[in-house]
Scaffold this motif. Structure first.
Motif, PDB file in Angstrom:
ATOM      1  N   GLY A 280       0.808  -1.210   0.000  1.00  0.00           N
ATOM      2  CA  GLY A 280       0.000   0.000   0.000  1.00  0.00           C
ATOM      3  C   GLY A 280       0.840   1.257   0.000  1.00  0.00           C
ATOM      4  O   GLY A 280       1.885   1.338  -0.643  1.00  0.00           O
TER       5      GLY A 280
ATOM      6  N   ASP B 251       4.200  -3.968   7.565  1.00  0.00           N
ATOM      7  CA  ASP B 251       3.921  -5.275   6.980  1.00  0.00           C
ATOM      8  C   ASP B 251       4.016  -6.436   7.966  1.00  0.00           C
ATOM      9  O   ASP B 251       3.300  -7.431   7.815  1.00  0.00           O
ATOM     10  CB  ASP B 251       4.841  -5.533   5.785  1.00  0.00           C
ATOM     11  CG  ASP B 251       4.394  -4.758   4.561  1.00  0.00           C
ATOM     12  OD1 ASP B 251       3.228  -4.337   4.524  1.00  0.00           O
ATOM     13  OD2 ASP B 251       5.212  -4.561   3.648  1.00  0.00           O
TER      14      ASP B 251
ATOM     15  N   THR C 155      -5.183  -2.167  -0.611  1.00  0.00           N
ATOM     16  CA  THR C 155      -4.768  -2.408   0.774  1.00  0.00           C
ATOM     17  C   THR C 155      -5.849  -1.958   1.748  1.00  0.00           C
ATOM     18  O   THR C 155      -6.093  -2.611   2.768  1.00  0.00           O
ATOM     19  CB  THR C 155      -3.445  -1.680   1.074  1.00  0.00           C
ATOM     20  OG1 THR C 155      -2.449  -2.148   0.167  1.00  0.00           O
ATOM     21  CG2 THR C 155      -2.977  -1.941   2.487  1.00  0.00           C
TER      22      THR C 155
END
Length: 449
Positions: free
Chosen positions: A23, A203, A299
């Motif tokens: 994203g 992440d 995302t």
């Protein structure tokens, strides 16, 4: 007979997972790091990849081998109360408070702001964020369709558009990497600076958060046995992680090469806009707008879905429809504070959560070595938690750090806590907590016998 996924299906699930991961931060932070690291980009990028792809893969492995549904199941190995608090904090961070607003503001600042005058930016940001989250909410209403939306359509289109920009950057580079100036933060220990920069992608936290989506998607494809779901989760995760590593590296080097033409920008979004405009003019700005909006939208869909499914599980008195509405409205409001402010206030939160997430993932993976004893989980986590609070304070905004109490705490920590000055003050306490936990569990076992 249980179904086995084909390689094409692995690619679809891996593409979906990549699409959910990749994203706003995944685009802007590697480019900004490349500009700041300059000639030291190799070591900085290596550190970035450890947190940017290594830790997310650890998260996917932890979800897979533990055969759990997500982060709450994993954190319950410490205790249920901690699991609820940690899960809520994690999802609020990667959801409505930080990651989701950042997706909208990044899309706006890169994709829309170059085409409007500065006087109108606040009004247009409000309109854009409302439309952005309205679309994300609409897609999130049917999470079973996520594989089709993201894995088969949005992500391949995003990769195609991004490849065009990267090709231009490497065919006709803007500058030479070996002679690029090195920013002050990357002169010493560029590896560890890149390591902590990787926190900003979110992440590793997202890997734990998206676990529930991966598992439910694979089950929806007809895989039923827990062992097969675990293997398929890890294989699909490998596809996503390899792709992310390649793109991170290309973006980071693209940022370094841009120093031949542009000064270091305030954030990676501005740098990307400058690079796209240089190579392709107005078409480049339009191309980048499509790249960024697609990256952020896919995302956002995943985060709204993951947050809502988890909160339904934790607090079932409210419906899934209620939670996706809340997870869309709140970030729409927060998005209007601006990208730079969101990044500034998110860093201390990440410096607190990341050590707890990292130790949880590592403990789950090596859990068979200490017979899954709760004492080891607890002691490692509690000691890490104290050190993580110090790391968070050390990266807090200046008005917090200059408080007399905070200054005294930070001075003491810097003097006595190894690796504290480079944002890794939690490492030694976590190791000590693990050792103490092993001893505690051993003594407890012997006393029972």
């Amino acid at each position: 007979m249980t179904k086995k996924l084909s390689w094409r299906e692995y690619l679809y699930v891996g593409s979906m997972l990549f699409g959910l991961f990749f994203g706003a931060g995944n685009l802007i932070f590697p480019v900004h790091m490349g500009q700041e690291a300059g000639a030291n980009i190799f070591m900085a990028n290596l550190g970035f990849l450890v947190t940017g792809i290594g830790l997310p893969f650890l998260g996917v492995i932890a979800i897979g081998i533990s055969k759990s549904n997500g982060v709450f199941d994993l954190a319950c190995r410490i205790n249920r109360r901690y699991a609820v608090i940690f899960t809520v904090l994690l999802y609020l961070t990667i959801g409505p408070f930080f990651a989701l607003p950042r997706l909208a503001t990044t899309s706006f600042e890169i994709g829309v702001a170059p085409f409007i005058s500065g006087d109108q930016s606040k009004l247009f940001l409000a309109i854009f964020s409302a439309l952005f989250f309205l679309i994300a909410w609409a897609f999130s209403r049917k999470p079973s369709k996520l594989l089709g939306y993201v894995g088969k359509f949005l992500n391949p289109l995003f990769l195609f558009l991004l490849a065009i920009l990267i090709l231009f950057a490497f065919i006709t580079p803007l500058g030479d990497i070996s002679t690029a100036s090195v920013g002050a933060a990357y002169v010493e220990d560029p590896f560890f600076k890149g390591f902590t920069m990787g926190y900003n992608t979110l992440d590793a936290l997202a890997a734990l958060a998206f676990g529930i989506i991966i598992v439910s998607t694979i089950r929806g494809m007809g895989v039923e046995k827990p062992n097969d779901i675990a293997k398929d989760t890890i294989k699909s995760g490998a596809v996503s992680i390899i792709l992310m590593g390649i793109i991170y590296t290309l973006l980071a080097y693209m940022g370094t090469m841009s120093l031949g033409k542009f000064p270091i920008s305030e954030n990676g979004g501005i740098a990307l806009a400058q690079i796209a405009n240089h190579y392709l003019g107005n078409f480049g700005s339009i191309l980048l707008a499509l790249i960024v909006i697609l990256a952020c939208l896919k995302t956002a869909i995943g985060l709204i879905t993951a947050c809502s499914e988890t909160f339904v599980e934790l607090f079932p008195k409210r419906s899934y429809a209620f939670y996706i509405a809340a997870a869309s409205i709140l970030p729409c409001l927060f998005a209007n504070v601006g990208l730079t402010n969101i990044i500034q206030f998110s860093i201390p939160v990440l410096m607190f959560l990341y050590p707890l997430a990292i130790t949880l993932m590592l403990l789950v993976i090596i859990s068979p070595l200490f017979q899954h004893r709760q004492e080891v989980y607890r002691m490692t986590t509690y000691v890490t938690l104290v050190a993580a609070l110090l790391d968070a304070l050390n990266s807090a905004p200046e008005f917090i750090q200059t408080n007399s109490v905070a200054t005294a705490i930070l001075t003491t920590a810097d003097k006595y806590l190894p690796l504290f000055s480079i944002g890794m003050g939690w490492v030694v306490p976590a190791a000590l907590g693990f050792i103490i936990g092993l001893i505690w569990s051993k003594l407890k076992q012997e006393s029972v016998q």
